[in-house]
Design a protein around this motif. Sequence first.
Motif, short mmCIF file in Angstrom:
data_model
loop_
_atom_site.label_atom_id
_atom_site.label_comp_id
_atom_site.label_asym_id
_atom_site.label_seq_id
_atom_site.Cartn_x
_atom_site.Cartn_y
_atom_site.Cartn_z
N ASN A 302 0.84 -1.18 0.00
CA ASN A 302 0.00 0.00 0.00
C ASN A 302 0.88 1.25 0.00
N VAL A 303 0.63 2.11 -0.96
CA VAL A 303 1.39 3.34 -1.12
C VAL A 303 0.51 4.50 -0.66
N HIS A 304 1.02 5.33 0.21
CA HIS A 304 0.26 6.42 0.82
C HIS A 304 0.89 7.75 0.42
N VAL A 305 0.08 8.64 -0.15
CA VAL A 305 0.57 9.94 -0.63
C VAL A 305 -0.34 11.04 -0.09
N VAL A 306 0.26 12.03 0.54
CA VAL A 306 -0.49 13.18 1.02
C VAL A 306 -0.07 14.41 0.22
N TYR A 307 -1.03 14.99 -0.50
CA TYR A 307 -0.79 16.19 -1.30
C TYR A 307 -1.24 17.44 -0.55
N ASP A 308 -0.77 18.57 -1.00
CA ASP A 308 -1.15 19.83 -0.34
C ASP A 308 -2.46 20.39 -0.87
N ARG A 309 -3.07 19.70 -1.82
CA ARG A 309 -4.33 20.16 -2.41
C ARG A 309 -5.10 18.96 -2.95
N LYS A 310 -6.34 19.20 -3.35
CA LYS A 310 -7.18 18.12 -3.89
C LYS A 310 -6.75 17.83 -5.32
N VAL A 311 -6.46 16.57 -5.61
CA VAL A 311 -6.03 16.18 -6.95
C VAL A 311 -6.96 15.13 -7.56
N LEU A 312 -7.87 14.57 -6.75
CA LEU A 312 -8.80 13.53 -7.21
C LEU A 312 -10.20 13.89 -6.74
N ARG A 313 -11.15 13.88 -7.65
CA ARG A 313 -12.52 14.24 -7.29
C ARG A 313 -13.43 13.03 -7.13
N GLN A 314 -12.96 11.86 -7.52
CA GLN A 314 -13.72 10.63 -7.33
C GLN A 314 -13.33 10.00 -5.99
N PRO A 315 -14.20 9.21 -5.38
CA PRO A 315 -13.79 8.52 -4.15
C PRO A 315 -12.75 7.44 -4.40
N PHE A 316 -12.72 6.89 -5.63
CA PHE A 316 -11.71 5.90 -5.99
C PHE A 316 -11.74 5.70 -7.49
N PHE A 317 -10.71 5.06 -8.02
CA PHE A 317 -10.71 4.65 -9.42
C PHE A 317 -9.71 3.51 -9.58
N ALA A 318 -9.86 2.77 -10.68
CA ALA A 318 -8.91 1.73 -11.06
C ALA A 318 -8.17 2.20 -12.30
N ALA A 319 -6.94 1.73 -12.46
CA ALA A 319 -6.10 2.20 -13.56
C ALA A 319 -5.69 1.04 -14.46
N LEU A 320 -5.56 1.35 -15.75
CA LEU A 320 -5.01 0.44 -16.74
C LEU A 320 -3.80 1.11 -17.39
N GLY A 321 -2.89 0.30 -17.93
CA GLY A 321 -1.72 0.86 -18.59
C GLY A 321 -0.73 1.51 -17.65
N SER A 322 -0.79 1.16 -16.39
CA SER A 322 0.04 1.77 -15.37
C SER A 322 0.31 0.75 -14.28
#
Length: 459
Positions: A302-322
């Motif tokens: 599990n990778v945890h990242v805290v940003y100084d601003r909002k960067v994601l507007r969905q509660p979650f998403f899945a990724a392809l090609g990454s």
Amino acid sequence: MSDSEQRAVVVGGGLAGVTAALELADAGLRVTLLEGRPRLGGLAFSFKRGELTVDNGQHVYLRCCTAYRWFLDRVDGADLAPLQDRLDVPVLDVAHPGGPRLGRLRRSALPVPLHLAASLARYPHLSLAERASVGRAALALRRLDPADPALDGLDFGTWLARYGQSPRTVEALWDLVGIATLNATAGQSSLSLAAMVFKTGLLSENGAADIGWAKVPLGDLHDTLARKALDAAGVTTVLRARVTAVSRTGEGDWRVDTEDGAFDAGTVVLAVPQREAHGLLPAGALPDPDKLLDIGTAPILNVHVVYDRKVLRQPFFAALGSPVQWVFDRTDASGLTDGGQYLALSQSVAQDDIDEPVSVLRAKYLPELERLLPAARGAKVRDFFVTRERTATFAPSPGVGRLRPGHRTDTPGLYLAGAWTATGWPATMESAVRSGLGAAQAALTALGRPREHPLQEAV
């Protein structure tokens, strides 16, 4: 019933152990729960990092997880881990030739299997021919019986290829779901377990795959509320109690030794990981106890990242090609309130990354988040850290079914619980709770006081 028959000891305070303890106490037994850690919850727990409350990993459940939903109700936590009204999974393909493309897997109100037909027909990550092939494979999957022992020795990837599923279809659909639920790719997964996941989750009832997750730290559910429920049921919970031995007494009862003392009981439930159970089992408890050592394990990073601003507007998403798999917004649950945003990346099948240094993982995953989330490109990273569960689940490899023991042992009064036991489910919170219910029911039946349960199919 004798005094010893009235006493039970449950070893292990994860979901399986807490469930078994509650069931036994609800039936009138005097139960002691022993947990070696300073908390309950097993591998679904929380900890403090500065001002944040952090889950060790993102855990979700589905509407079809009836046992875990019962557990949430039992500890008065259902409102804190709500389900989606309807399945809706944003899927972002960052490697699309024309630039990142968003698709969604949604269900409608139509009956099974039509509930996914419209979503699949518009799913942009597969060609028209690939979408049609999914329908044919799904119909074939519905005809499989996950309980058929012959399926356990086959792998899901070979079966999918036999039914015309291209590598792209496996990546963009079957593995998208399977890696998250099985912690293995299709080629690494028992056809029996894969069939159970997809038949139950996607092909049983209209809303079976609706997703639920905790809106509070997992520790609030699996530790705080669980402890409150145990106390109310009369269970004696002893933390930091590492069990060193389980043995029979001269009177035919059980003695459970810890580093600080011993407990006697007529019933013992071992609700610990399979290797730990192997080390505690007395001679003769299982015909071939070394089979437990043959049950492999699989890691989750599990990778945890805290940003100084909002960067994601969905509660979650899945990724392809990454290399990124699933991303969840944990801002509110963590207690972050200063305008930043905390994202948790759940990375199953993490054998390649599980032992990498944080610096290497930072260099790998931060650029990927910027590819997926344009708003992250100008954001400052306040914190970056990882949590590693090297033995997060049992490996759902072909043949694992013959290694998973039932709840009863060959020694009267001794029972097994844990997601790795023969529940028919992969290593999930659902499997853990089902195992606790099954072990408790087996114990109560042996005592001549079987207890009706609203989830009788789980026990």
